[in-house]
Design a protein around this motif. Structure first.
Motif, short mmCIF file in Angstrom:
data_model
loop_
_atom_site.label_atom_id
_atom_site.label_comp_id
_atom_site.label_asym_id
_atom_site.label_seq_id
_atom_site.Cartn_x
_atom_site.Cartn_y
_atom_site.Cartn_z
N ASP A 19 -21.71 -20.50 -21.51
CA ASP A 19 -21.99 -21.93 -21.58
C ASP A 19 -20.97 -22.63 -22.50
N LEU A 20 -20.97 -23.96 -22.45
CA LEU A 20 -19.97 -24.73 -23.18
C LEU A 20 -20.08 -24.57 -24.69
N VAL A 21 -21.30 -24.48 -25.22
CA VAL A 21 -21.47 -24.33 -26.67
C VAL A 21 -20.96 -22.97 -27.12
N PRO A 62 -27.12 -17.37 -25.95
CA PRO A 62 -26.26 -18.30 -26.70
C PRO A 62 -26.66 -18.46 -28.16
N ILE A 63 -27.97 -18.39 -28.46
CA ILE A 63 -28.38 -18.49 -29.86
C ILE A 63 -27.88 -17.29 -30.65
N LEU A 64 -28.05 -16.09 -30.10
CA LEU A 64 -27.57 -14.91 -30.81
C LEU A 64 -26.05 -14.92 -30.94
N TRP A 65 -25.37 -15.33 -29.90
CA TRP A 65 -23.90 -15.39 -29.93
C TRP A 65 -23.40 -16.35 -31.00
N THR A 66 -23.93 -17.57 -30.99
CA THR A 66 -23.43 -18.57 -31.95
C THR A 66 -23.83 -18.21 -33.38
N ALA A 67 -25.05 -17.71 -33.57
CA ALA A 67 -25.46 -17.30 -34.92
C ALA A 67 -24.61 -16.15 -35.42
N SER A 68 -24.31 -15.21 -34.53
CA SER A 68 -23.48 -14.06 -34.93
C SER A 68 -22.08 -14.51 -35.33
N LEU A 69 -21.48 -15.37 -34.53
CA LEU A 69 -20.11 -15.79 -34.84
C LEU A 69 -20.02 -16.63 -36.10
N MET A 70 -21.10 -17.32 -36.45
CA MET A 70 -21.05 -18.23 -37.60
C MET A 70 -21.74 -17.70 -38.85
N LEU A 97 -23.36 -26.90 -34.06
CA LEU A 97 -23.96 -26.59 -32.77
C LEU A 97 -24.59 -27.83 -32.13
N GLU A 98 -25.21 -28.67 -32.94
CA GLU A 98 -25.76 -29.91 -32.39
C GLU A 98 -24.66 -30.83 -31.89
N ARG A 99 -23.55 -30.89 -32.62
CA ARG A 99 -22.42 -31.72 -32.16
C ARG A 99 -21.87 -31.22 -30.83
N GLN A 100 -21.93 -29.92 -30.62
CA GLN A 100 -21.41 -29.34 -29.38
C GLN A 100 -22.39 -29.47 -28.22
N GLY A 101 -23.61 -29.94 -28.51
CA GLY A 101 -24.57 -30.17 -27.44
C GLY A 101 -25.73 -29.21 -27.38
N MET A 102 -25.84 -28.30 -28.34
CA MET A 102 -26.99 -27.41 -28.34
C MET A 102 -28.24 -28.19 -28.74
N ALA A 103 -29.34 -27.92 -28.09
CA ALA A 103 -30.60 -28.59 -28.41
C ALA A 103 -30.98 -28.31 -29.86
N ARG A 104 -31.63 -29.29 -30.49
CA ARG A 104 -31.95 -29.17 -31.91
C ARG A 104 -32.78 -27.93 -32.21
#
Length: 211
Positions: A19-21, A62-70, A97-104
């Motif tokens: 996904d885009l995020v 996507p939540i696990l991916w973004t949390a892992s990378l950050m 993540l919110e700026r990139q469009g992930m739901a709050r």
């Protein structure tokens, strides 16, 4: 600045969200993280996803991916932080993540996972992604549950080897403890003897880590 490689569809057989995020976070990680933390962060995602498969747990990729990378970004900015590195990093991650469009709600879950990965006794009541990130980082740092990722470890480690991770990670934790002695980093360093634990781990002496 070197170009960012295209977001892979899989790493060592572990599917990567497209996904885009997730793609934006991949690009951010390549620009914001030193190599040793980038590789650690990608491995953490792979271990977390693999643990979920072993346990039969459903999770938001996507939540696990973004949390892992950050999750360790706060370690790169210790002189500027005003809070423990994981709390500082979680706030930055949530906003990004919110700026990139992930739901709050999803961004909140990623931020919670980042904060809790430094806490003891994370449970499923805290969210499955929080448990997976906690267990994955413990596996990558200390070798806890090493055997759980036997099936994917060679491919993941070929793509993202450890290199000098151990030395540089311990150095970063020591830098935080020197300025914030009440953070969870101090517990890891002084109570659990993180350097000794890492020296005795299955990763010790194997910078490639594929064995």
């Amino acid at each position: 600045m070197p170009s960012v490689p295209r977001l892979p569809r899989a790493i060592g057989g572990v599917p990567v969200p497209g996904d885009l995020v997730s793609a934006a976070t991949w690009r951010w990680a390549h620009r914001a993280l030193p190599r040793y933390l980038l590789a650690h962060s990608v491995r953490a995602y792979c271990w977390g996803a693999s643990i979920a498969a072993v346990e039969g747990w459903s999770f938001d990729r996507p939540i696990l991916w973004t949390a892992s990378l950050m999750h360790d970004y706060g370690l790169t900015r210790i002189p500027r932080n005003t809070m423990c590195f994981e709390v500082e990093g979680a706030e930055i991650a949530r906003a990004f993540l919110e700026r990139q469009g992930m739901a709050r709600g999803a961004a909140d879950r990623a931020a919670i996972a980042i904060i809790l990965h430094m806490e003891p006794n994370v449970t499923l009541a805290d969210g499955v992604e929080a448990v997976l990130l906690d267990r994955a980082t413990g596996l990558d740092v200390r070798g806890d549950g090493y055997e759980l990722v036997d099936a994917v470890r060679p491919g993941v480690m070929h793509a993202f080897p450890r290199g000098d991770f151990d030395r540089r990670f311990i150095s970063a934790i020591r830098r935080e403890v020197a300025v914030r002695s009440t953070c969870q980093s101090a517990r890891l360093l002084n109570v659990t003897d993180l350097p000794g634990w890492m020296a005795r781990s299955p990763w010790a002496g194997n910078a490639a880590g594929g064995g």
